[in-house]
Design a protein around this motif. Structure first.
Motif, PDB file in Angstrom:
ATOM      1  N   LEU A  68     100.382  89.033 -26.751  1.00 20.45           N
ATOM      2  CA  LEU A  68      98.980  89.487 -25.779  1.00 20.45           C
ATOM      3  C   LEU A  68      99.184  89.987 -24.822  1.00 20.45           C
ATOM      4  N   ALA A  69      99.955  90.294 -24.090  1.00 23.35           N
ATOM      5  CA  ALA A  69      99.731  90.840 -22.718  1.00 23.35           C
ATOM      6  C   ALA A  69      98.741  92.005 -22.665  1.00 23.35           C
ATOM      7  N   ASP A  70      98.625  93.047 -22.761  1.00 19.31           N
ATOM      8  CA  ASP A  70      97.806  94.410 -22.901  1.00 19.31           C
ATOM      9  C   ASP A  70      97.001  94.469 -23.540  1.00 19.31           C
ATOM     10  N   ALA A  71      96.290  94.002 -24.547  1.00 18.96           N
ATOM     11  CA  ALA A  71      95.234  93.417 -25.466  1.00 18.96           C
ATOM     12  C   ALA A  71      93.952  92.173 -24.077  1.00 18.96           C
ATOM     13  N   LEU A  72      94.757  91.421 -23.272  1.00 17.88           N
ATOM     14  CA  LEU A  72      94.753  90.876 -22.083  1.00 17.88           C
ATOM     15  C   LEU A  72      93.951  91.848 -21.516  1.00 17.88           C
ATOM     16  N   ILE A  73      95.087  92.767 -20.585  1.00 12.56           N
ATOM     17  CA  ILE A  73      94.345  93.385 -19.901  1.00 12.56           C
ATOM     18  C   ILE A  73      93.706  94.790 -19.706  1.00 12.56           C
ATOM     19  N   GLU A  74      93.540  94.416 -21.435  1.00  9.20           N
ATOM     20  CA  GLU A  74      92.311  95.769 -21.783  1.00  9.20           C
ATOM     21  C   GLU A  74      91.001  94.854 -21.160  1.00  9.20           C
ATOM     22  N   ARG A  75      90.691  94.164 -21.388  1.00  8.49           N
ATOM     23  CA  ARG A  75      89.666  93.142 -21.348  1.00  8.49           C
ATOM     24  C   ARG A  75      89.771  92.515 -19.934  1.00  8.49           C
ATOM     25  N   ALA A  76      90.708  92.844 -19.143  1.00  8.06           N
ATOM     26  CA  ALA A  76      90.472  92.271 -17.412  1.00  8.06           C
ATOM     27  C   ALA A  76      90.266  92.755 -16.601  1.00  8.06           C
ATOM     28  N   ILE A  77      90.089  93.245 -15.748  1.00  6.35           N
ATOM     29  CA  ILE A  77      89.458  93.832 -14.047  1.00  6.35           C
ATOM     30  C   ILE A  77      91.388  93.569 -13.740  1.00  6.35           C
ATOM     31  N   THR A  78      91.560  94.321 -13.313  1.00  2.56           N
ATOM     32  CA  THR A  78      93.112  93.968 -12.797  1.00  2.56           C
ATOM     33  C   THR A  78      93.370  94.216 -10.899  1.00  2.56           C
ATOM     34  N   ALA A  79      93.847  93.886 -10.383  1.00  2.00           N
ATOM     35  CA  ALA A  79      93.816  93.511  -8.938  1.00  2.00           C
ATOM     36  C   ALA A  79      92.288  94.416  -8.077  1.00  2.00           C
ATOM     37  N   PRO A  80      91.694  93.669  -9.486  1.00  2.00           N
ATOM     38  CA  PRO A  80      90.147  93.686  -8.339  1.00  2.00           C
ATOM     39  C   PRO A  80      89.888  93.812  -6.371  1.00  2.00           C
ATOM     40  N   ALA A 115      87.820  85.828 -23.384  1.00  2.00           N
ATOM     41  CA  ALA A 115      88.248  87.077 -24.077  1.00  2.00           C
ATOM     42  C   ALA A 115      89.128  86.216 -24.051  1.00  2.00           C
ATOM     43  N   VAL A 116      90.283  85.164 -23.063  1.00  2.00           N
ATOM     44  CA  VAL A 116      91.253  84.812 -23.121  1.00  2.00           C
ATOM     45  C   VAL A 116      91.582  84.378 -24.392  1.00  2.00           C
ATOM     46  N   GLU A 117      90.687  83.691 -25.052  1.00  2.00           N
ATOM     47  CA  GLU A 117      90.685  82.830 -26.265  1.00  2.00           C
ATOM     48  C   GLU A 117      90.357  83.762 -27.559  1.00  2.00           C
ATOM     49  N   THR A 118      89.447  84.612 -27.287  1.00  2.00           N
ATOM     50  CA  THR A 118      89.202  85.727 -28.459  1.00  2.00           C
ATOM     51  C   THR A 118      90.749  86.396 -28.929  1.00  2.00           C
ATOM     52  N   VAL A 119      91.502  86.929 -27.775  1.00  2.00           N
ATOM     53  CA  VAL A 119      92.412  87.659 -27.578  1.00  2.00           C
ATOM     54  C   VAL A 119      93.059  86.614 -28.424  1.00  2.00           C
ATOM     55  N   LEU A 120      93.074  85.366 -28.294  1.00  2.00           N
ATOM     56  CA  LEU A 120      94.134  85.124 -28.690  1.00  2.00           C
ATOM     57  C   LEU A 120      94.372  84.179 -30.396  1.00  2.00           C
ATOM     58  N   THR A 121      92.634  84.242 -30.599  1.00  2.00           N
ATOM     59  CA  THR A 121      92.488  83.871 -32.063  1.00  2.00           C
ATOM     60  C   THR A 121      92.922  84.778 -32.918  1.00  2.00           C
ATOM     61  N   GLU A 122      92.431  86.019 -32.830  1.00  2.00           N
ATOM     62  CA  GLU A 122      92.689  87.355 -33.142  1.00  2.00           C
ATOM     63  C   GLU A 122      93.637  86.904 -33.341  1.00  2.00           C
ATOM     64  N   THR A 123      95.269  86.630 -32.883  1.00  2.00           N
ATOM     65  CA  THR A 123      96.662  87.175 -32.842  1.00  2.00           C
ATOM     66  C   THR A 123      96.950  85.997 -33.827  1.00  2.00           C
TER      67      THR A 123
END
Length: 517
Positions: A68-80, A115-123
């Protein structure tokens, strides 16, 4: 016939109630490790405004083996980037470098809960599990030995037999009430105001804005769902929650915080009452609680969604492997033994942080505004600032969380070349394996139990088992091994692979079937 019976015993049936981040993560962790999972939610569909907005480093680490980590990072703003607004002054704060070198995720991630819920649901769907929307738990009967008979409303079949029931259904949990588990606590004097807004005056894009005011902190995140900006503010409690607020109310919040912008529109808003409570137990027979059903606290530090996911990952593998464990109740009881003290610590920590962020008493208000006005401009130049920030980051990111007193943590003449403690998080150390240089979290980024053999260790002579993955560390001298649990915590340290503690630990945790020698 015997093989079929044994397979059935080792394939537990699990009903998860609640399809938020906690329930979805629990269902996924259990399903990946072989459980038959059913996931229900009384909502008609997944659509709802996000409340949580932060994902911490350790959460990404424990989700990594589930892919899940890569898919979550793709949807996030990291180190804002952040801008701290103090009266008429703006102080930039860089969060990109916390000087944390033993994690692949040395940053905060801004990401919508949806977005977290979407990634989890799809997986989950890839593993054959879909959410049953519009299905409500109306009651159940349960026992430790025979499992659970659950009664459902809105489902095709109105009752279902399950080995385990997990309540991930929020602070007003139906499962908790039906299990007669009390959750004593108290209401906070403050409430949270959430709103998705359009602003006339552009603030710096791709940056989070924070303002310290007399009444509390105001956050502006550039990840609104129904409008570009999400406001999160605290104030003295004035309502029962759920109320909407208008443009004038939002503008008043921004003006009191001296934020230099005007509200052009409010697309959505909500007032959220806050309560601090902790369930008296996390398990009653075959029924378990996780996430907000087990504990609630202030939103300080963005701990809510993250702590719930950690509960889920801890519990999910234990439910999936309980049928193979030689000490089933020890394994299942370890969930509460490990996670309830963590909740107590987080509640205490967030209370302190929330008092500093949102306290409306004169001491808190004065300290907050004075510290922001006088201290913020000096922080980037303070000697040891990066180290101080890194230490705070480790604490809030739960990188220091561990279970040294757990019955699943065993030390047997621990090897000196691997300075990690039983019960502690496996650090992401650089190592050398047969394929070349690697990091420990790369080796353990697959579901299951991992055995890290030191350079001179004899082969452990285990029966072939797809739950166990073995790695040899060529740069670490010694004849022992490290056992890593499916949730990424060290469970075993042994000075030699022939020690009886190795198979005893594997059978205790359900990674290896068979009687204890």
């Amino acid at each position: 016939m015997v093989a079929a019976v044994e397979h059935a015993m080792n394939t537990p049936r699990l009903l998860v109630v609640g399809a938020g981040p906690t329930g979805l993560a629990l269902a996924l962790q259990a399903a990946v490790l072989g459980a038959q999972v059913r996931l229900i939610d009384r909502r008609a569909n997944a659509a709802r405004p996000s409340r949580a907005m932060l994902l911490h480093s350790r959460t990404l680490e424990v989700l990594r083996p589930l892919g899940l980590a890569d898919a979550l990072i793709e949807r996030a703003i990291t180190a804002p980037r952040m801008q701290l607004h103090v009266n008429q002054r703006t102080v930039p704060v860089t969060l990109a470098d916390f000087a944390v070198d033993d994690t692949a995720y040395p940053h905060l991630s801004l990401i919508r809960q949806a977005a977290v819920e979407t990634v989890l649901t799809e997986t989950l769907a890839q593993h054959g599990v879909s959410v049953e929307w519009g299905v409500e738990l109306s009651g159940f009967t349960a026992s430790t030995q025979s499992g659970v008979r659950a009664y459902l409303h809105g489902a095709r079949y109105r009752s279902t037999e399950q080995d385990f029931l997990a309540g991930c259904d929020g602070a007003a949990s139906t499962v908790r009430r039906a299990a007669h588990i009390s959750a004593p606590g108290r209401a906070y004097r403050q409430e949270v105001v959430l709103a998705d807004v359009e602003l006339d005056d552009d603030l710096t894009p791709e940056a989070a804005h924070v303002a310290a005011g007399w009444d509390g902190l105001v956050f502006l995140f550039p990840i609104g769902e129904r409008a570009p900006w999400r406001i999160l503010a605290t104030r003295q409690a004035t309502s029962e929650g759920g109320d909407c607020i208008g443009m004038d109310d939002v503008q008043r919040i921004l003006d009191l915080a001296h934020l230099p912008t005007k509200v052009a529109g409010v697309a959505w808003s909500s007032v959220v009452p806050l309560r601090r409570q902790l369930a008296q137990c996390y398990r009653r027979g075959s029924v378990f609680l996780a996430g907000d059903a087990a504990h609630t606290h202030s939103p300080a530090g963005g701990q809510g969604m993250n702590t719930g996911i950690h509960d889920a990952i801890n519990l999910g593998w234990k439910l999936a492997l309980a049928g193979s464990s030689t000490a089933r109740d020890t394994l299942l009881d370890s969930y509460e033994v490990e996670r309830r003290p963590v909740a107590r610590t987080i509640m205490a920590l967030t209370d302190v942080v929330f008092w500093a962020e949102a306290g409306t008493d004169p001491v808190a208000s004065l300290a907050r505004t004075a510290a922001a006005r006088l201290g913020a401009p000096l922080l980037p130049g303070v000697l040891g600032w990066r180290r101080l920030v890194a230490e705070g980051f480790r604490t809030l990111a739960q990188l220091r969380t561990g279970y040294p007193r757990s019955p699943l943590s065993i030390d047997d003449r621990p090897p000196s070349s691997m300075p990690v403690g039983a019960g502690g998080r496996l650090p992401d150390m650089p190592v050398v394996v047969s394929s070349g240089p690697a990091r420990l979290h790369e080796l353990t980024a697959e579901p299951g139990t991992h055995l890290l053999l030191l350079r001179d260790a004899a082969e452990p002579g285990l029966m072939e088992n797809d739950r166990i993955r073995v790695h040899r560390l060529l740069d670490r001298p010694g004849a022992g091994l490290i056992g890593v649990r499916p949730d990424g915590y060290v469970g075993l340290r042994a000075g030699r692979t022939s020690s009886p503690s190795v198979k005893r630990w594997l059978r205790l945790t359900g990674a290896l079937s068979g009687p204890t020698p």
